[in-house]
Scaffold this active site. Structure first.
Site, PDB file in Angstrom:
ATOM      1  N   ASP A 362      -5.563   4.377  -0.936  1.00 30.07           N
ATOM      2  CA  ASP A 362      -6.670   3.343  -1.095  1.00 30.07           C
ATOM      3  C   ASP A 362      -7.861   3.352  -0.538  1.00 30.07           C
ATOM      4  OD1 ASP A 362      -4.838   2.253  -3.106  1.00 30.07           O
ATOM      5  OD2 ASP A 362      -4.003   0.922  -1.369  1.00 30.07           O
ATOM      6  N   TYR A 450      -3.336  -4.765  -6.773  1.00 29.21           N
ATOM      7  CA  TYR A 450      -2.710  -5.184  -5.434  1.00 29.21           C
ATOM      8  C   TYR A 450      -3.753  -6.045  -4.605  1.00 29.21           C
ATOM      9  CZ  TYR A 450       1.792  -3.137  -5.987  1.00 29.21           C
ATOM     10  OH  TYR A 450       2.794  -2.975  -6.474  1.00 29.21           O
TER      11      TYR A 450
END
Length: 691
Positions: A362, A450
């Site tokens: 990420d 998310y």
């Protein structure tokens, strides 16, 4: 010291005395402050003025140009920072880190620069990661421009599929103005270095589109700097593979397809609009408990300096990876030089090509820039203090992110300590207790579906805790019967895929000085003669200490149990009872391996092999990951395994950090206790005299 998910326990140390002039706390913290909008603009203006760099001043609709992607603070070297903070040297120069995409060259590449000094930069120099390997152009993060070009190209490439999508889903991609489809892209983008091929999941563009796949996934090759050369290499539709959009459309026209017909989404199960009720009759329109400050705030925020109880620290929100704390002190003495989020990954499994290819790393998505506006009363209490952030990330100038961080004091709901001294006759001799509170530093990162909520909690007894919550939407794919081997059915056509999250933290502890040692302590049983009863035996626990002399001895791989106590100590400083001044890291995690050791993409996250690894300090080993790991995990710019491969001595040394996948800090009593503190109840020593 590098940790995956951790909760750490810190010893409350004595106040550090010094005859040297020490900078004021706010001045000391300012060397770690994020760049101001004016500084960001100054760096951009300076680099654009250098003709040899050939940077484009504005956004062009071309990837074949030289562009400034990122500007953020270049953190001072640890030695420079400590000399300044402890009053022994001048303030270190203020520098910036810049990432440039050189797309106009015959051999395009990505180059990082250090620019300085601020606020009036006059020089720049190229820098590299450990090993010095050039950063391939294909390893760069995806920009907004590239996404826009992908969208435009898909409008053309999906034209043959217009009727199929319209007839089966009521939505389409080509020539769409209403009832449109969108896509989620997965990564890594290919199967080896130099590739840039992305699987795209087509979804209905409605609230919670992540839960509305339509059964079509596309493999787009977008390696070329010329979008006209981008092609669809494969398509997956409802369990079948096709070589082209034309083949899929032709099969549909001939009636040879098993059609995916997801239900119409008029009644959105994916919406966040509140609905439903409790069977107990508990009212849903009445506010629950709230945080209040009856006598005002008990913490202080000056610039990026936070003070609370005995705590004092500097904070920043770096664009690349998010929350980073520096110069953490308790009762005036430094406990840690740095605590920071390093990386977050989510690796998936599935039967569709997008699911089996999804291995998100990420920091490549700019986690710090994904801290969007926190909502008072939900994300943080209404009484919280909110901080804005400014980033220059894939933009033509600084961008303000309002309410990107918040601070608030939180009742823990559990006494910090208490005792009821019974007289065993229905009365008591005395009762004593202390309220439990903590200061919470919070930010978020919404990485596609998310939402990570990152917290650091400061407790008044010297305990520090770092933790993360994951919420948002699941990363879902289209349901087929084969998919049940890889997840659970969430709706008629939605599969929630099996996946593993792994987070990485760095904590650079300085326990009563910068030279520390590391040992582990386990509890073993001994069987001895009973000294007060002849002929009898006593079985009891005893402490088993093991000093860890080198980096390999201090690296604990997944698959093996961690020792019970992880102690970081000063080899020269002792407390009043003669024990080494120490901290204990309490590791609270269910983390495990996401891929077998050495397998292709696993090489990009070799930090994910260990519960905990302790390394020696080197400036070239400042981070365990990079923004390029997502798109080139096969030959990563940062190989964490190389940090410990040479197995350096760590005894009485300056450390690079303890690195772990999840984290918690506790003050260490003079002897480890047989009851391990529970991170949820935090049962810590009751008296500072035991430290």
């Amino acid at each position: 010291m590098w940790l995956q998910t951790l909760q750490w326990v810190v010893a409350a140390l004595g106040v550090l005395a010094s005859a040297s002039p020490i900078p004021a706390p706010q001045l000391g913290a300012s060397i770690f402050a994020d760049l101001s909008p004016a500084e960001l603009r100054a760096v951009r203006t300076f680099l654009l003025s250098r003709p040899e760099l050939g940077l484009a001043a504005d956004r062009r609709d071309s990837l074949a140009s030289n562009s400034l992607f990122l500007v953020e603070l270049q953190v001072p070297r640890k030695s420079q920072a400590l000399q300044f903070l402890n009053g022994g040297s001048p303030r270190p120069p203020r520098l910036a880190r810049a990432i440039v995409f050189f797309g106009e060259q015959a051999q395009p590449n990505v180059t990082e620069f250090v620019v300085g000094p601020l606020p009036w930069p006059s020089y720049y120099r190229a820098v590299s990661y450990k090993g010095g390997r050039p950063i391939p152009f294909a390893a760069r993060p995806v920009t907004l421009l590239e996404y826009e070009l992908m969208h435009r190209r898909l409008l053309e490439l999906t034209e043959p599929l217009y009727r199929l999508l319209r007839d089966t889903t009521g939505f389409w991609y080509h020539n769409c103005s209403q009832r449109c489809l969108t896509f989620s892209d997965v990564a890594p983008r290919g199967l080896g270095p130099g590739e840039r091929r992305s699987w795209l999941i087509l979804q209905r563009l409605v609230e919670g589109h992540f839960l509305h796949p339509v059964g079509l996934e596309l493999l787009l090759d977008h390696r070329s700097r010329d979008p006209r050369r981008w092609t669809l290499q494969q398509l997956w539709y409802n369990g079948q593979y096709f070589a082209s959009a034309q083949e899929l459309a032709w099969r549909y026209e001939r009636g040879e397809l098993a059609l995916a017909r997801p239900p119409t989404p008029e009644l959105l199960f994916s919406t966040y609009v509140p609905r439903g009720h409790f069977s107990t009759g508990t009212p849903t329109a009445v506010h629950g408990a709230k945080v209040c400050e009856p006598q005002g705030k008990r913490y202080r925020l000056q610039g990026n300096l936070v003070e609370y109880g005995g705590w004092r620290l500097a904070l920043r929100l770096r664009s690349s990876a998010g929350l980073q704390l520096f110069d953490l002190r308790f009762n005036g003495e430094q406990l840690a030089h740095e605590l920071s989020v390093q990386e977050a990954v989510a690796f998936y499994g599935g039967s569709t090509p997008a699911a089996m290819q999804t291995k998100y790393i990420d920091s490549a998505w700019g986690m710090g820039t994904l801290a969007h506006e926190l909502a008072p009363g939900i994300d943080c209490p209404e009484v919280a203090t909110y901080l804005d952030a400014h980033h220059l990330y894939d933009a033509a100038g600084p961008v303000r992110y309002p309410r990107a961080l918040c601070l608030f004091e939180l009742p823990t709901g559990v006494p910090l300590r208490r005792h009821f001294d019974s007289d065993f006759r229905g009365g008591y001799r005395f009762y004593g207790g202390l309220e439990g509170q903590a200061l919470v530093l919070r930010t978020t990162a919404t990485v596609y579906n998310y939402d990570y909520i990152w917290d650091v909690l400061l407790y008044p007894n010297g305990v520090l805790e770092a933790k993360v919550h994951a919420t948002g939407y699941v990363h879902a794919t289209f349901y087929t019967p084969q998919g049940l081997r890889y997840g659970s059915r969430l709706h008629r056509d939605v599969l929630g895929n099996l996946h593993t999250h792994l987070l990485h933290y760095k904590v650079d502890l300085d326990v009563a000085g910068t030279r520390n040692s590391f040992e582990t302590v386990d509890v073993r049983f001994e069987n001895i003669s009973n000294p007060w009863s002849a002929g009898e035996r006593v079985v009891q626990p005893r402490l088993h200490r093991r000093p860890r002399h080198s980096e390999r001895q201090a690296a604990f791989p997944f698959g093996r149990a961690l020792p019970r106590y992880l102690l970081f100590s000063s080899p020269t400083q002792r407390n009043r009872w003669g024990h080494p001044r120490s901290y204990r890291i309490q590791h609270s995690s269910q983390a495990g391996r996401v891929l077998p050791r050495g397998w292709r993409e696993e090489r990009g996250i070799t930090w994910g092999r260990y519960h905990l690894a302790v390394t020696r300090h080197h400036e070239k080993e400042a981070t365990s990951s990079s923004p390029y790991a997502q798109h080139d995990p096969w030959q990563p710019a940062v190989d964490f395994e190389s940090f410990i491969r040479n197995d350096e001595n760590i005894e009485n040394q300056v450390w690079g950090g303890a690195w772990t996948p999840v984290l918690g800090f506790l003050p260490l009593p003079s002897q480890p206790q047989t009851e391990t503190p529970n991170p949820s109840s935090r049962l810590f020593p009751s008296s500072p005299s035991s430290l």
